[in-house]
Scaffold this motif. Structure first.
Motif, mmCIF file in Angstrom:
data_model
loop_
_atom_site.group_PDB
_atom_site.id
_atom_site.type_symbol
_atom_site.label_atom_id
_atom_site.label_comp_id
_atom_site.label_asym_id
_atom_site.label_seq_id
_atom_site.Cartn_x
_atom_site.Cartn_y
_atom_site.Cartn_z
ATOM 1 N N PHE A 57 0.852 -1.187 0.000
ATOM 2 C CA PHE A 57 0.000 0.000 0.000
ATOM 3 C C PHE A 57 0.889 1.238 0.000
ATOM 4 C CE2 PHE A 57 -2.571 -3.327 1.786
ATOM 5 C CZ PHE A 57 -3.851 -3.072 1.312
ATOM 6 N N THR A 58 0.407 2.303 -0.647
ATOM 7 C CA THR A 58 1.104 3.588 -0.601
ATOM 8 C C THR A 58 0.232 4.592 0.129
ATOM 9 O OG1 THR A 58 0.213 4.325 -2.727
ATOM 10 C CG2 THR A 58 2.330 3.196 -2.776
ATOM 11 N N TYR A 59 0.887 5.595 0.733
ATOM 12 C CA TYR A 59 0.169 6.646 1.446
ATOM 13 C C TYR A 59 1.108 7.830 1.633
ATOM 14 C CZ TYR A 59 2.602 4.255 5.257
ATOM 15 O OH TYR A 59 3.557 3.646 6.036
ATOM 16 N N TYR A 60 0.514 8.983 1.878
ATOM 17 C CA TYR A 60 1.276 10.213 2.081
ATOM 18 C C TYR A 60 1.234 10.610 3.546
ATOM 19 C CZ TYR A 60 1.484 10.979 -2.948
ATOM 20 O OH TYR A 60 1.740 10.860 -4.292
ATOM 21 N N VAL A 61 2.399 11.003 4.045
ATOM 22 C CA VAL A 61 2.517 11.575 5.382
ATOM 23 C C VAL A 61 3.446 12.768 5.260
ATOM 24 C CG1 VAL A 61 3.289 11.207 7.745
ATOM 25 C CG2 VAL A 61 2.161 9.360 6.514
ATOM 26 N N ASP A 62 2.957 13.930 5.629
ATOM 27 C CA ASP A 62 3.738 15.169 5.541
ATOM 28 C C ASP A 62 4.356 15.328 4.155
ATOM 29 O OD1 ASP A 62 3.153 15.724 8.217
ATOM 30 O OD2 ASP A 62 4.906 14.606 8.912
ATOM 31 N N ASP A 63 3.557 15.136 3.123
ATOM 32 C CA ASP A 63 3.956 15.274 1.716
ATOM 33 C C ASP A 63 5.038 14.283 1.281
ATOM 34 O OD1 ASP A 63 2.138 17.360 1.307
ATOM 35 O OD2 ASP A 63 3.575 18.843 2.034
ATOM 36 N N SER A 64 5.295 13.260 2.060
ATOM 37 C CA SER A 64 6.229 12.205 1.674
ATOM 38 C C SER A 64 5.439 10.943 1.364
ATOM 39 C CB SER A 64 7.210 11.901 2.806
ATOM 40 O OG SER A 64 8.029 13.012 3.059
ATOM 41 N N LEU A 65 5.785 10.295 0.251
ATOM 42 C CA LEU A 65 5.103 9.075 -0.160
ATOM 43 C C LEU A 65 5.787 7.873 0.476
ATOM 44 C CD1 LEU A 65 2.959 7.714 -2.001
ATOM 45 C CD2 LEU A 65 4.740 7.567 -3.738
ATOM 46 N N TYR A 66 5.010 7.020 1.111
ATOM 47 C CA TYR A 66 5.495 5.787 1.710
ATOM 48 C C TYR A 66 4.855 4.606 0.995
ATOM 49 C CZ TYR A 66 7.273 8.357 5.755
ATOM 50 O OH TYR A 66 7.965 9.198 6.569
ATOM 51 N N THR A 67 5.609 3.533 0.843
ATOM 52 C CA THR A 67 5.087 2.261 0.351
ATOM 53 C C THR A 67 5.493 1.207 1.363
ATOM 54 O OG1 THR A 67 5.330 2.946 -1.946
ATOM 55 C CG2 THR A 67 5.093 0.595 -1.538
ATOM 56 N N THR A 68 4.522 0.394 1.775
ATOM 57 C CA THR A 68 4.814 -0.609 2.792
ATOM 58 C C THR A 68 4.014 -1.883 2.565
ATOM 59 O OG1 THR A 68 4.968 -1.015 5.168
ATOM 60 C CG2 THR A 68 3.040 0.182 4.416
ATOM 61 N N SER A 69 4.595 -2.979 3.019
ATOM 62 C CA SER A 69 3.843 -4.224 3.088
ATOM 63 C C SER A 69 3.469 -4.503 4.546
ATOM 64 C CB SER A 69 4.659 -5.386 2.515
ATOM 65 O OG SER A 69 5.799 -5.613 3.306
ATOM 66 N N GLY A 70 3.867 -3.625 5.447
ATOM 67 C CA GLY A 70 3.509 -3.730 6.865
ATOM 68 C C GLY A 70 2.139 -3.128 7.092
ATOM 69 N N SER A 71 1.109 -3.818 6.561
ATOM 70 C CA SER A 71 -0.234 -3.257 6.518
ATOM 71 C C SER A 71 -1.229 -3.974 7.412
ATOM 72 C CB SER A 71 -0.754 -3.293 5.084
ATOM 73 O OG SER A 71 -0.828 -4.641 4.640
ATOM 74 N N GLY A 72 -0.811 -5.021 8.070
ATOM 75 C CA GLY A 72 -1.747 -5.790 8.870
ATOM 76 C C GLY A 72 -2.624 -6.716 8.040
ATOM 77 N N ILE A 73 -2.450 -6.712 6.722
ATOM 78 C CA ILE A 73 -3.206 -7.590 5.826
ATOM 79 C C ILE A 73 -2.362 -8.826 5.565
ATOM 80 C CG2 ILE A 73 -4.200 -7.842 3.517
ATOM 81 C CD1 ILE A 73 -5.760 -5.853 5.080
ATOM 82 N N LYS A 74 -2.903 -9.982 5.906
ATOM 83 C CA LYS A 74 -2.174 -11.219 5.639
ATOM 84 C C LYS A 74 -3.137 -12.397 5.666
ATOM 85 C CE LYS A 74 -0.852 -11.703 10.450
ATOM 86 N NZ LYS A 74 0.186 -11.744 11.411
ATOM 87 N N TYR A 75 -2.781 -13.392 4.890
ATOM 88 C CA TYR A 75 -3.516 -14.640 4.958
ATOM 89 C C TYR A 75 -3.058 -15.372 6.207
ATOM 90 C CZ TYR A 75 -4.955 -14.041 0.078
ATOM 91 O OH TYR A 75 -5.502 -13.579 -1.080
ATOM 92 N N ASP A 76 -4.014 -15.828 6.982
ATOM 93 C CA ASP A 76 -3.683 -16.491 8.236
ATOM 94 C C ASP A 76 -4.718 -17.574 8.507
ATOM 95 O OD1 ASP A 76 -3.077 -17.192 10.890
ATOM 96 O OD2 ASP A 76 -2.541 -15.142 11.413
ATOM 97 N N ILE A 77 -4.288 -18.644 9.086
ATOM 98 C CA ILE A 77 -5.201 -19.739 9.412
ATOM 99 C C ILE A 77 -6.249 -19.283 10.428
ATOM 100 C CG2 ILE A 77 -3.828 -20.717 11.283
ATOM 101 C CD1 ILE A 77 -4.576 -23.500 10.035
ATOM 102 N N LEU A 78 -5.949 -18.237 11.189
ATOM 103 C CA LEU A 78 -6.884 -17.723 12.183
ATOM 104 C C LEU A 78 -7.878 -16.712 11.613
ATOM 105 C CD1 LEU A 78 -4.379 -17.296 15.147
ATOM 106 C CD2 LEU A 78 -5.936 -19.203 14.697
#
Length: 133
Positions: A57-78
């Motif tokens: 996912f990408t997002y802006y914070v203080d006019d800086s663009l961030y890209t992360t996979s640390g999004s809390g979205i994951k396939y999980d058996i739970l």
């Protein structure tokens, strides 16, 4: 102490090492959930590996663009069936609601159930929806 061998120390150290990072991750997620602010993020890609899948996912914070996979979205058996279905229904180049904490700029918690389609709301968080002539 005489009966402990190097292998025992190695196992104990490994458990402590992985335990530290697990609890650190849980603490960060709780901090974001409880003290984070709402933002809009853009789903940009999914990268599959043999045993895991990363959602970027990408997002802006203080006019800086961030890209992360640390999004809390994951396939999980739970995951519940509804949660797995919402993850499967993520649309590339679409916008979603998320939580963000400035203390952890590379970690967010995306709500896969809440897609954002209001262009005014999307532009409020730094994304450009219309081409300028």
């Amino acid at each position: 102490m005489k009966n402990l061998k190097f292998g025992h120390f190695y196992i104990i150290a490994s458990i402590l090492f992985f335990g530290f990072f697990h609890f650190r991750g849980v603490r960060i997620q709780n901090e974001i959930k409880n003290h984070g602010k709402d933002i809009v993020v853009k789903y940009v890609k999914k990268k599959s590996y043999p045993k895991t899948t990363d959602f970027y996912f990408t997002y802006y914070v203080d006019d800086s663009l961030y890209t992360t996979s640390g999004s809390g979205i994951k396939y999980d058996i739970l995951n519940s069936d509804a949660e797995t279905q919402s993850i499967n229904n993520l649309k590339n180049k679409s916008y979603y609601s998320a939580k963000f904490n400035p203390k952890y700029p590379n970690n967010i918690i995306v709500n896969p159930y809440k897609q954002i389609t209001d262009t005014v709301e999307i532009e409020k968080f730094g994304f450009i929806m219309k081409e300028k002539n």
